[in-house]
Design a protein around this motif. Structure first.
Motif, PDB file in Angstrom:
ATOM      1  N   ARG A  16       0.816  -1.209   0.000  1.00 62.26           N
ATOM      2  CA  ARG A  16       0.000   0.000   0.000  1.00 62.26           C
ATOM      3  C   ARG A  16       0.848   1.256   0.000  1.00 62.26           C
ATOM      4  O   ARG A  16       0.323   2.354   0.098  1.00 62.26           O
ATOM      5  CB  ARG A  16      -0.914   0.007   1.226  1.00 62.26           C
ATOM      6  CG  ARG A  16      -1.816  -1.217   1.285  1.00 62.26           C
ATOM      7  CD  ARG A  16      -3.247  -0.780   1.325  1.00 62.26           C
ATOM      8  NE  ARG A  16      -4.139  -1.878   1.551  1.00 62.26           N
ATOM      9  CZ  ARG A  16      -4.821  -2.456   0.580  1.00 62.26           C
ATOM     10  NH1 ARG A  16      -4.683  -2.076  -0.651  1.00 62.26           N
ATOM     11  NH2 ARG A  16      -5.641  -3.444   0.853  1.00 62.26           N
ATOM     12  N   GLU A  20      -0.946   4.803  -0.218  1.00 64.70           N
ATOM     13  CA  GLU A  20      -0.918   5.666   0.958  1.00 64.70           C
ATOM     14  C   GLU A  20      -0.215   6.979   0.660  1.00 64.70           C
ATOM     15  O   GLU A  20      -0.598   8.017   1.177  1.00 64.70           O
ATOM     16  CB  GLU A  20      -0.254   4.945   2.123  1.00 64.70           C
ATOM     17  CG  GLU A  20      -1.139   3.841   2.673  1.00 64.70           C
ATOM     18  CD  GLU A  20      -0.501   3.055   3.787  1.00 64.70           C
ATOM     19  OE1 GLU A  20       0.655   3.344   4.144  1.00 64.70           O
ATOM     20  OE2 GLU A  20      -1.159   2.146   4.308  1.00 64.70           O
ATOM     21  N   ALA A  91     -11.295   6.843  -5.863  1.00 66.64           N
ATOM     22  CA  ALA A  91     -12.207   6.328  -4.836  1.00 66.64           C
ATOM     23  C   ALA A  91     -11.850   4.897  -4.468  1.00 66.64           C
ATOM     24  O   ALA A  91     -11.838   4.532  -3.285  1.00 66.64           O
ATOM     25  CB  ALA A  91     -13.653   6.410  -5.330  1.00 66.64           C
ATOM     26  N   GLN A  92     -11.522   4.080  -5.457  1.00 69.29           N
ATOM     27  CA  GLN A  92     -11.153   2.690  -5.190  1.00 69.29           C
ATOM     28  C   GLN A  92      -9.856   2.612  -4.393  1.00 69.29           C
ATOM     29  O   GLN A  92      -9.740   1.827  -3.454  1.00 69.29           O
ATOM     30  CB  GLN A  92     -11.014   1.904  -6.500  1.00 69.29           C
ATOM     31  CG  GLN A  92     -10.794   0.424  -6.283  1.00 69.29           C
ATOM     32  CD  GLN A  92     -11.971  -0.237  -5.585  1.00 69.29           C
ATOM     33  OE1 GLN A  92     -13.117  -0.073  -5.982  1.00 69.29           O
ATOM     34  NE2 GLN A  92     -11.699  -0.968  -4.518  1.00 69.29           N
ATOM     35  N   GLU A  93      -8.879   3.428  -4.747  1.00 69.99           N
ATOM     36  CA  GLU A  93      -7.612   3.438  -4.016  1.00 69.99           C
ATOM     37  C   GLU A  93      -7.813   3.873  -2.563  1.00 69.99           C
ATOM     38  O   GLU A  93      -7.229   3.296  -1.656  1.00 69.99           O
ATOM     39  CB  GLU A  93      -6.597   4.355  -4.709  1.00 69.99           C
ATOM     40  CG  GLU A  93      -6.093   3.780  -6.013  1.00 69.99           C
ATOM     41  CD  GLU A  93      -5.157   4.711  -6.746  1.00 69.99           C
ATOM     42  OE1 GLU A  93      -4.842   5.800  -6.222  1.00 69.99           O
ATOM     43  OE2 GLU A  93      -4.735   4.355  -7.854  1.00 69.99           O
ATOM     44  N   ILE A  94      -8.654   4.863  -2.350  1.00 66.12           N
ATOM     45  CA  ILE A  94      -8.935   5.319  -0.989  1.00 66.12           C
ATOM     46  C   ILE A  94      -9.621   4.210  -0.206  1.00 66.12           C
ATOM     47  O   ILE A  94      -9.257   3.915   0.932  1.00 66.12           O
ATOM     48  CB  ILE A  94      -9.782   6.607  -1.002  1.00 66.12           C
ATOM     49  CG1 ILE A  94      -8.964   7.770  -1.548  1.00 66.12           C
ATOM     50  CG2 ILE A  94     -10.311   6.924   0.392  1.00 66.12           C
ATOM     51  CD1 ILE A  94      -9.779   9.010  -1.862  1.00 66.12           C
ATOM     52  N   SER A  95     -10.600   3.576  -0.817  1.00 71.04           N
ATOM     53  CA  SER A  95     -11.325   2.490  -0.168  1.00 71.04           C
ATOM     54  C   SER A  95     -10.397   1.320   0.140  1.00 71.04           C
ATOM     55  O   SER A  95     -10.443   0.756   1.234  1.00 71.04           O
ATOM     56  CB  SER A  95     -12.469   2.033  -1.073  1.00 71.04           C
ATOM     57  OG  SER A  95     -13.158   0.958  -0.498  1.00 71.04           O
ATOM     58  N   ASP A  96      -9.548   0.959  -0.810  1.00 71.67           N
ATOM     59  CA  ASP A  96      -8.616  -0.151  -0.624  1.00 71.67           C
ATOM     60  C   ASP A  96      -7.577   0.147   0.446  1.00 71.67           C
ATOM     61  O   ASP A  96      -7.103  -0.761   1.116  1.00 71.67           O
ATOM     62  CB  ASP A  96      -7.888  -0.480  -1.932  1.00 71.67           C
ATOM     63  CG  ASP A  96      -8.802  -1.132  -2.957  1.00 71.67           C
ATOM     64  OD1 ASP A  96      -9.936  -1.539  -2.593  1.00 71.67           O
ATOM     65  OD2 ASP A  96      -8.386  -1.225  -4.130  1.00 71.67           O
ATOM     66  N   GLY A  98      -7.995   1.616   3.182  1.00 67.86           N
ATOM     67  CA  GLY A  98      -8.560   1.402   4.516  1.00 67.86           C
ATOM     68  C   GLY A  98      -8.129   2.452   5.508  1.00 67.86           C
ATOM     69  O   GLY A  98      -8.611   3.558   5.519  1.00 67.86           O
ATOM     70  N   GLN A 102      -4.266  10.152   7.180  1.00 63.31           N
ATOM     71  CA  GLN A 102      -4.944  11.302   6.607  1.00 63.31           C
ATOM     72  C   GLN A 102      -4.136  12.550   6.889  1.00 63.31           C
ATOM     73  O   GLN A 102      -3.368  12.600   7.840  1.00 63.31           O
ATOM     74  CB  GLN A 102      -6.336  11.461   7.207  1.00 63.31           C
ATOM     75  CG  GLN A 102      -7.250  10.312   6.880  1.00 63.31           C
ATOM     76  CD  GLN A 102      -8.628  10.516   7.488  1.00 63.31           C
ATOM     77  OE1 GLN A 102      -8.833  11.382   8.326  1.00 63.31           O
ATOM     78  NE2 GLN A 102      -9.568   9.711   7.070  1.00 63.31           N
TER      79      GLN A 102
END
Length: 119
Positions: A16, A20, A91-96, A98, A102
């Motif tokens: 990640r 990240e 959106a998928q990268e943010i969701s993945d 976890g 931030q």
């Protein structure tokens, strides 16, 4: 494709690091890999965000204003399908990601009120 069963940092865990890094504020910027004068634009944008904070504008209001200004420009630059694809991937990268770190957010009175409502 990596096995997603391992814990972060363990064999079999997804890497990640790249994802990240997308979710963290940039500390150093090199114009060699980015559009011309990117670091100048980033400096100006950060200064505008700081002025909003100093003026007492709530963080969520500033973010909403940034989105209102950004979305039409993304569509203009990349077309509706291109912008939708880019935002979908983000959106998928943010969701993945976890629990990815931030950006630090200055706690405003508005944020404190929202937190108190949820407690």
């Amino acid at each position: 494709m990596s096995d997603q069963s391992g814990a972060p940092g363990q064999p079999g865990a997804p890497d990640r690091t790249g994802i990240e890094s997308l979710l963290e504020p940039l500390e150093e910027v090199s114009d060699d890999q980015l559009p011309p004068r990117f670091s100048d634009a980033l400096t100006e944008l950060r200064a505008a965000i700081a002025r909003c904070h100093t003026a007492g504008i709530p963080e969520d209001t500033t973010l909403a204003a940034l989105l209102v200004e950004t979305m039409p420009r993304l569509v203009e630059a990349y077309g509706a399908d291109g912008a939708a694809a880019m935002l979908g991937e983000l959106a998928q990268e943010i969701s993945d990601a976890g629990g990815a770190p931030q950006a630090p957010i200055a706690e405003t009175d508005d944020a404190k009120r929202k937190a108190a409502v949820h407690d």
